[in-house]
Design an enzyme around this catalytic site. Structure first.
Site, PDB file in Angstrom:
ATOM      1  N   LYS A  78       0.828  -1.206   0.000  1.00  0.00           N
ATOM      2  CA  LYS A  78       0.000   0.000   0.000  1.00  0.00           C
ATOM      3  C   LYS A  78       0.860   1.252   0.000  1.00  0.00           C
ATOM      4  O   LYS A  78       1.917   1.295   0.635  1.00  0.00           O
ATOM      5  CB  LYS A  78      -0.912   0.033   1.236  1.00  0.00           C
ATOM      6  CG  LYS A  78      -2.018  -0.990   1.234  1.00  0.00           C
ATOM      7  CD  LYS A  78      -2.944  -0.765   2.415  1.00  0.00           C
ATOM      8  CE  LYS A  78      -4.154  -1.669   2.373  1.00  0.00           C
ATOM      9  NZ  LYS A  78      -5.078  -1.382   3.491  1.00  0.00           N
TER      10      LYS A  78
ATOM     11  N   ILE B 296      -6.120  -9.992   3.960  1.00  0.00           N
ATOM     12  CA  ILE B 296      -7.189 -10.775   4.567  1.00  0.00           C
ATOM     13  C   ILE B 296      -8.136 -11.247   3.471  1.00  0.00           C
ATOM     14  O   ILE B 296      -8.712 -10.440   2.736  1.00  0.00           O
ATOM     15  CB  ILE B 296      -7.947  -9.942   5.619  1.00  0.00           C
ATOM     16  CG1 ILE B 296      -6.973  -9.522   6.738  1.00  0.00           C
ATOM     17  CG2 ILE B 296      -9.126 -10.718   6.189  1.00  0.00           C
ATOM     18  CD1 ILE B 296      -7.584  -8.597   7.761  1.00  0.00           C
TER      19      ILE B 296
ATOM     20  N   HIS C  10     -15.717  -4.678   4.217  1.00  0.00           N
ATOM     21  CA  HIS C  10     -15.259  -3.311   4.474  1.00  0.00           C
ATOM     22  C   HIS C  10     -16.394  -2.603   5.215  1.00  0.00           C
ATOM     23  O   HIS C  10     -17.416  -2.273   4.621  1.00  0.00           O
ATOM     24  CB  HIS C  10     -14.956  -2.625   3.143  1.00  0.00           C
ATOM     25  CG  HIS C  10     -14.351  -1.268   3.281  1.00  0.00           C
ATOM     26  ND1 HIS C  10     -13.327  -0.830   2.470  1.00  0.00           N
ATOM     27  CD2 HIS C  10     -14.600  -0.243   4.128  1.00  0.00           C
ATOM     28  CE1 HIS C  10     -12.991   0.409   2.818  1.00  0.00           C
ATOM     29  NE2 HIS C  10     -13.759   0.774   3.815  1.00  0.00           N
TER      30      HIS C  10
ATOM     31  N   ASN D 252     -10.918   8.467   7.555  1.00  0.00           N
ATOM     32  CA  ASN D 252     -11.235   9.539   6.615  1.00  0.00           C
ATOM     33  C   ASN D 252     -11.636  10.764   7.416  1.00  0.00           C
ATOM     34  O   ASN D 252     -12.655  10.763   8.113  1.00  0.00           O
ATOM     35  CB  ASN D 252     -12.366   9.117   5.680  1.00  0.00           C
ATOM     36  CG  ASN D 252     -11.900   8.087   4.677  1.00  0.00           C
ATOM     37  OD1 ASN D 252     -11.076   8.372   3.816  1.00  0.00           O
ATOM     38  ND2 ASN D 252     -12.375   6.868   4.810  1.00  0.00           N
TER      39      ASN D 252
ATOM     40  N   ARG E  54     -13.100  13.538   7.022  1.00  0.00           N
ATOM     41  CA  ARG E  54     -14.021  14.362   6.232  1.00  0.00           C
ATOM     42  C   ARG E  54     -15.376  13.696   6.188  1.00  0.00           C
ATOM     43  O   ARG E  54     -15.558  12.599   6.710  1.00  0.00           O
ATOM     44  CB  ARG E  54     -13.482  14.497   4.803  1.00  0.00           C
ATOM     45  CG  ARG E  54     -13.192  13.136   4.171  1.00  0.00           C
ATOM     46  CD  ARG E  54     -12.845  13.220   2.707  1.00  0.00           C
ATOM     47  NE  ARG E  54     -12.303  11.982   2.179  1.00  0.00           N
ATOM     48  CZ  ARG E  54     -12.983  10.926   1.830  1.00  0.00           C
ATOM     49  NH1 ARG E  54     -14.304  10.920   1.977  1.00  0.00           N
ATOM     50  NH2 ARG E  54     -12.405   9.851   1.337  1.00  0.00           N
TER      51      ARG E  54
END
Length: 451
Positions: A158, A203, A208, A290, A292
């Site tokens: 990532k 995973i 999610h 996040n 926001r």
């Protein structure tokens, strides 16, 4: 409360913010690029100002120009929406320097959570479970190989500063690592100006699931339930729902309390989201935060009865939350699908002129649309043009309503992903709640759809 705010965004989220401001009697200042000269958000705002040329770095990312317009119009605050400058700590810092309220968290928090490596470090220190892996930048391919051998394949590379699925890659075998490392490092540098990579254990078949939190300046923090966002293409969400059909009340409460704990540890304020990966045994691991408002915030609004933009404005104006955790009540089931101007088979953007637009109109439907029947979808911006939200008394009823609404939704002149969304809604696995992040590949793979 503010008398006037500037909205540093475009499309459906700009329209969404304007509507809440109108409800509260707040004047709005819109900014628009040359490509958005006839965009709906320009005409709905109280005032509107040309910000620059079509490309985002010459318009919507020109933070100094936006601040100049805010000062010129005497806007007291700036709402960044999502994307663009919403998680730009330099922008939040400049607002603070100019005495303009940034409707969001502090610059320091944005900076901490903007680096996925630092975010993992912060969560680990706070005792929040994280996906097994490293919490520092990988120095080179040799170190990446060593880490992968320790945590075991498959692994996920990532980009530390990444987003939208860019700079993410699954590696299942050691002989794939060198090429993946080099390619991801280059992509991360090209897109984010930061080639830092880290590694996590991949995973298999996760869900999610994210927790919406809201925190005021007085230290009060609440969670507003979860949203399941497992159905994705290219690591980008396309279907979101609340609540998750997978969670039980015990796991829901534990995840919510963990999210609040994480927010308090970093001194979070305003609306934000803690994202988790949840495995088949309901173990959950921090994914990212996040800082926001999220694209999928309407499904939370539908089941809680709250206006999250209104709550953001109140918090930014210094007001304490008017409710506690015990006051949060969930009602019904809501599903949101993102309408993209893209080929439904390849997922490639499909810019062009919209020749006709017909939106479904029912009491169970909420339309968040950033275009009209005269709009031109340009290649300069994200291809998401609208969101369709439905609410039912149960998940089964919400899915039925979704199918009705998608059949009635008409966009002509460009290709959209509506045919693909219809396939999702009609899919037996989706209807049973069997929605993992591999859903699109496993359920829709090799199933071409009519355009």
């Amino acid at each position: 409360m503010f008398k006037k705010i500037l909205i540093a965004n475009r499309g459906e989220i700009a329209l969404r913010i304007i509507r809440t401001c109108e409800k509260l009697g707040i004047q709005t200042v819109a900014v628009y690029s040359e490509a958005d000269a006839d965009a709906p958000h320009r005409h709905l705002a109280t005032e509107a100002y040309l910000i620059g040329k079509p490309r985002v770095n010459e318009s919507y990312l020109n933070l100094e120009k936006i601040i100049e317009i805010a000062k010129q119009t005497k806007a007291e605050a700036i709402h960044p929406g999502y994307g663009l400058l919403s998680e730009n700590s330099s922008f939040a810092k400049r607002c603070k320097e100019e005495g303009i309220v940034f409707i969001g968290p502090s610059p320091d928090v944005i900076e901490k959570m903007g680096s996925k490596i630092e975010a993992r470090q912060q969560m680990e220190l706070a005792g929040v479970p994280i996906v097994p892996g490293v919490t520092c930048q990988l120095a080179n391919i040799e170190e990446a190989s060593s880490v992968a051998s320790i945590i075991g394949y498959p692994v996920m590379l990532k980009a530390s500063s990444g987003g939208g699925g860019i700079g993410m890659q699954i590696i299942r075998h050691e002989d794939e690592l060198a090429k993946a490392f080099e390619g991801n490092q280059k992509r991360a540098t090209d897109f984010f100006g930061d080639g830092a990579l880290y590694m996590e254990k991949y995973i298999e078949n996760p869900r999610h699931i994210e927790i919406q939190i809201l925190a005021d300046l007085q230290g009060n923090t609440v969670y507003l339930g979860e949203r399941e966002c497992s159905i994705q293409r290219r690591h980008q969400k396309v279907v979101e729902e609340a609540p998750s059909s997978f969670l039980d009340e015990t796991t829901r409460k534990k995840m919510g309390e963990t999210a609040v704990k994480a927010a308090k540890v970093i001194g979070y304020e305003n609306a934000g989201t803690i994202e988790f990966l949840v495995d088949e045994e309901k173990n959950f691991y921090f994914l990212e935060m996040n800082t926001r408002l999220q694209v999928e915030h309407p499904v939370t609004e539908e089941i809680t009865g709250l206006d999250l933009v209104e709550e953001q404005l109140k918090v930014a104006a210094g007001e304490a939350l008017s409710f506690t955790q015990n006051d949060v009540i969930y009602d019904g089931h809501a599903i949101e699908v993102r309408i993209y101007a893209e080929d439904p088979n390849t997922f490639f953007p499909s810019p062009g002129k919209i020749s006709a637009l017909l939106l479904p109109e029912h009491e169970f439907v909420r339309n968040e649309c950033g275009v009209n029947d005269r709009s031109v979808v340009t290649p300069y911006y994200d291809p998401m043009i609208a969101k369709l939200i439905v609410k039912g008394r149960s998940r089964d009823e919400a899915i039925q309503f979704l199918q009705v609404a998608l059949e009635e939704y008409k966009v002509e002149g460009i290709k959209t992903n509506i045919p693909m969304l219809k396939k999702v809604a009609a899919n037996t696995a989706f209807q049973k709640g069997e929605t993992t992040t591999n859903f699109v590949n496993e359920q829709l793979r090799n199933q071409s759809v009519k355009k």
